[in-house]
Design a protein around this motif. Structure first.
Motif, short mmCIF file in Angstrom:
data_model
loop_
_atom_site.label_atom_id
_atom_site.label_comp_id
_atom_site.label_asym_id
_atom_site.label_seq_id
_atom_site.Cartn_x
_atom_site.Cartn_y
_atom_site.Cartn_z
N ARG A 316 23.58 3.68 -27.79
CA ARG A 316 24.81 3.22 -28.44
C ARG A 316 24.53 2.16 -29.50
O ARG A 316 25.22 2.10 -30.52
CB ARG A 316 25.78 2.69 -27.38
CG ARG A 316 26.28 3.77 -26.43
CD ARG A 316 27.30 3.24 -25.45
NE ARG A 316 28.48 2.72 -26.13
CZ ARG A 316 29.52 2.18 -25.49
NH1 ARG A 316 29.50 2.10 -24.15
NH2 ARG A 316 30.54 1.73 -26.16
N LEU A 317 23.54 1.32 -29.28
CA LEU A 317 23.21 0.31 -30.27
C LEU A 317 22.74 0.94 -31.58
O LEU A 317 23.00 0.41 -32.67
CB LEU A 317 22.12 -0.63 -29.72
CG LEU A 317 22.56 -1.65 -28.67
CD1 LEU A 317 21.35 -2.34 -28.06
CD2 LEU A 317 23.50 -2.69 -29.28
N GLY A 318 22.03 2.06 -31.47
CA GLY A 318 21.54 2.72 -32.67
C GLY A 318 22.56 3.60 -33.34
O GLY A 318 22.45 3.88 -34.54
N ALA A 319 23.58 4.05 -32.60
CA ALA A 319 24.53 5.02 -33.15
C ALA A 319 25.91 4.44 -33.43
O ALA A 319 26.70 5.07 -34.16
CB ALA A 319 24.66 6.20 -32.19
N GLU A 320 26.24 3.28 -32.88
CA GLU A 320 27.58 2.72 -33.03
C GLU A 320 27.53 1.32 -33.63
O GLU A 320 26.48 0.69 -33.69
CB GLU A 320 28.27 2.63 -31.66
CG GLU A 320 28.34 3.93 -30.90
CD GLU A 320 28.92 3.74 -29.50
OE1 GLU A 320 29.43 2.62 -29.22
OE2 GLU A 320 28.84 4.67 -28.68
N ASN A 321 28.69 0.87 -34.06
CA ASN A 321 28.84 -0.52 -34.52
C ASN A 321 29.62 -1.36 -33.52
O ASN A 321 30.06 -2.47 -33.84
CB ASN A 321 29.55 -0.55 -35.88
CG ASN A 321 28.70 0.06 -36.98
OD1 ASN A 321 27.48 -0.18 -37.03
ND2 ASN A 321 29.32 0.85 -37.86
N GLU A 353 17.95 -7.49 -32.23
CA GLU A 353 16.76 -7.06 -32.96
C GLU A 353 16.57 -5.55 -32.86
O GLU A 353 16.23 -4.89 -33.86
CB GLU A 353 15.53 -7.78 -32.39
CG GLU A 353 14.24 -7.46 -33.11
CD GLU A 353 13.04 -8.15 -32.46
OE1 GLU A 353 11.91 -7.92 -32.95
OE2 GLU A 353 13.24 -8.89 -31.47
N TYR A 354 16.82 -5.00 -31.70
CA TYR A 354 16.68 -3.55 -31.51
C TYR A 354 17.68 -2.81 -32.38
O TYR A 354 17.35 -1.79 -33.00
CB TYR A 354 16.89 -3.19 -30.05
CG TYR A 354 16.81 -1.70 -29.79
CD1 TYR A 354 15.58 -1.08 -29.60
CD2 TYR A 354 17.96 -0.91 -29.76
CE1 TYR A 354 15.49 0.30 -29.38
CE2 TYR A 354 17.88 0.45 -29.55
CZ TYR A 354 16.65 1.06 -29.36
OH TYR A 354 16.57 2.41 -29.16
N ARG A 355 18.93 -3.31 -32.45
CA ARG A 355 19.95 -2.64 -33.26
C ARG A 355 19.55 -2.63 -34.73
O ARG A 355 19.70 -1.61 -35.41
CB ARG A 355 21.30 -3.34 -33.08
CG ARG A 355 22.34 -2.96 -34.12
CD ARG A 355 23.71 -3.47 -33.76
NE ARG A 355 24.43 -2.48 -32.95
CZ ARG A 355 25.64 -2.68 -32.44
NH1 ARG A 355 26.23 -3.85 -32.60
NH2 ARG A 355 26.23 -1.73 -31.74
N VAL A 356 19.04 -3.73 -35.25
CA VAL A 356 18.62 -3.79 -36.66
C VAL A 356 17.53 -2.76 -36.93
O VAL A 356 17.58 -2.02 -37.91
CB VAL A 356 18.13 -5.21 -37.01
CG1 VAL A 356 17.51 -5.22 -38.40
CG2 VAL A 356 19.29 -6.20 -36.94
N LYS A 357 16.53 -2.71 -36.05
CA LYS A 357 15.44 -1.76 -36.24
C LYS A 357 15.90 -0.32 -36.11
O LYS A 357 15.46 0.56 -36.85
CB LYS A 357 14.33 -2.05 -35.22
CG LYS A 357 13.58 -3.35 -35.48
CD LYS A 357 12.42 -3.53 -34.51
CE LYS A 357 11.64 -4.80 -34.84
NZ LYS A 357 10.47 -4.99 -33.96
N ALA A 358 16.81 -0.07 -35.15
CA ALA A 358 17.33 1.29 -34.96
C ALA A 358 18.14 1.74 -36.17
O ALA A 358 18.03 2.89 -36.62
CB ALA A 358 18.18 1.36 -33.70
N LYS A 359 18.95 0.84 -36.73
CA LYS A 359 19.75 1.17 -37.91
C LYS A 359 18.85 1.49 -39.10
O LYS A 359 19.08 2.44 -39.85
CB LYS A 359 20.67 0.00 -38.26
CG LYS A 359 21.76 -0.27 -37.23
CD LYS A 359 22.84 0.79 -37.26
CE LYS A 359 24.00 0.41 -36.33
NZ LYS A 359 25.04 1.47 -36.28
#
Length: 387
Positions: A316-321, A353-359
């Motif tokens: 969800r962190l990589g696919a959603e806001n 940090e994970y969300r930034v990298k995933a985005k």
């Protein structure tokens, strides 16, 4: 043959050795997770050294053997550091990371000179007048190291997001064990200080500390086994007919049911989910549920639930806001602090940090896909073809 007469302290020490040996043997030969048994086994071994050491006088020639006495002294001085590691294991639900094991340097490196001097001399003299018993110096160093370890423990408890197990019963046992360990070390250090200061006679210090250690062992035995409940696999002999719940076929059915609950029903989202609640849904005992999870998923209950929660959070962190706090609560965590800590433990990065990298990774993948799919106008026409 001469009769052996025991003092009250010696009789109590002999009584106390038995439960220490019992716990160690039980952990080593009954528990399946050998790594999880290391710290409690070493702790009870060091506690046992404190009972064996005063009994050396009963064994004649062994009483003055420097190797035996030195080993027992080292073992006794390991009790406080191993209690620190044991508390960390209770808090985190797993064996402490390698950096925390450097706490063992206190007795190994700091206590070595005192133990060596104690084995070679009865006292240290600074001059003709000022002489100090080596045993008192070792005791003072032990008090100092105990104070330092307790300060580190207080710092850890106050600064870290200490995770106590999800299961309410297990949490209560762990709280009790942590309090008991801290109080035991504090009381023993106070007794040692009173003995060095001359407020208590050495025999009274020994008797009192032995009694307190015995009381501690017998009081916490039940909690120790409750905390390490998931590690044990005990088959009780019955009528010779194996229970149907133990058959391989039913084990597979239970495993599939657990997977269905997690993958399809997303039971892990239930905040405050306990091992007992999962066992009730499976229709088996709590012990059977633990055995299935340990044997087939290679995790304990908390590790399994947290793995499912963090996997959904990553997706969800990589696919959603959606806000990180909302995701944390929706996947089943009851606090953002525990979510951040567990996420970093399992993923290696903080959620932000994970969300930034995933985005960034998704954006790069989308850009590459759009570039490869873009075809210039007329590119499909064959060169030299007539219109």
């Amino acid at each position: 043959m001469n009769d052996i007469l025991l003092t009250i302290s010696q009789a109590l020490q002999l009584v106390a050795i038995a439960p220490c040996i019992f716990v160690i043997v039980f952990l080593l030969f009954t528990g399946r997770k050998s790594r999880e048994n290391i710290v409690p086994s070493f702790y009870f071994a060091s506690l046992g050294c404190s009972f064996v050491l005063p009994l050396l006088n009963l064994f004649g020639t062994y009483a003055n053997n420097p190797w035996i006495k030195g080993t027992l002294l080292f073992g006794e001085n390991m009790t406080v550091p191993f209690s620190f590691l044991l508390v960390l294991q209770f808090l985190n639900g797993r064996i402490p990371p390698l950096p925390y094991w450097f706490i063992l340097a206190l007795p190994l490196m700091g206590g070595s000179p005192f133990i060596y001097v104690m084995l070679t001399a009865n006292e240290i003299c600074l001059d003709v007048v000022n002489c100090y018993p080596t045993a008192s110096l070792l005791t003072l160093y032990g008090i100092f190291s105990t104070a330092l370890v307790l300060l580190l423990l207080v710092y850890k408890l106050s600064s870290a997001e200490a995770r106590i197990a999800i299961d309410e019963t297990e949490r209560n046992h762990k709280y009790w064990l942590i309090i008991a360990l801290v109080m035991l070390n504090l009381v023993l250090a106070t007794l040692d200080l009173a003995g060095v200061a001359g407020k208590l006679q050495p025999d009274k210090v020994l008797l009192t500390s032995t009694t307190i250690r015995i009381a501690f062992i017998y009081l916490v035995l039940t909690s120790i086994f409750a905390v390490f409940y998931e590690l044990f696999e005990i088959d009780v002999p019955g009528s010779g007919v194996q229970s149907a719940a133990r058959t391989q076929e039913q084990d597979r059915q239970l495993v599939e049911k657990v997977r269905q609950m997690m993958d399809q029903e997303r039971l892990y989202r239930e905040m405050g989910l306990t091992r007992k609640a999962l066992a009730e849904r499976l229709g088996v005992s709590e012990h059977q549920a633990s055995r299935i999870i340990n044997a087939y998923f290679r995790k304990n209950f908390n590790e399994l639930i947290n793995t499912y929660r963090i996997n959904e959070a990553k997706q969800r962190l990589g696919a959603e806001n959606t806000a990180i706090t909302v995701i944390a609560f929706e996947v089943g965590f009851n606090s953002i602090a525990s979510f951040n800590r567990v996420f970093k433990e399992l993923v290696g990065h903080a959620p932000t940090e994970y969300r930034v990298k995933a985005k960034k990774s998704h954006a790069a993948a989308d850009a590459a896909a759009s570039t490869s799919s873009a075809v210039p106008a007329g590119a499909s026409a064959q060169p030299g073809s007539a219109s």
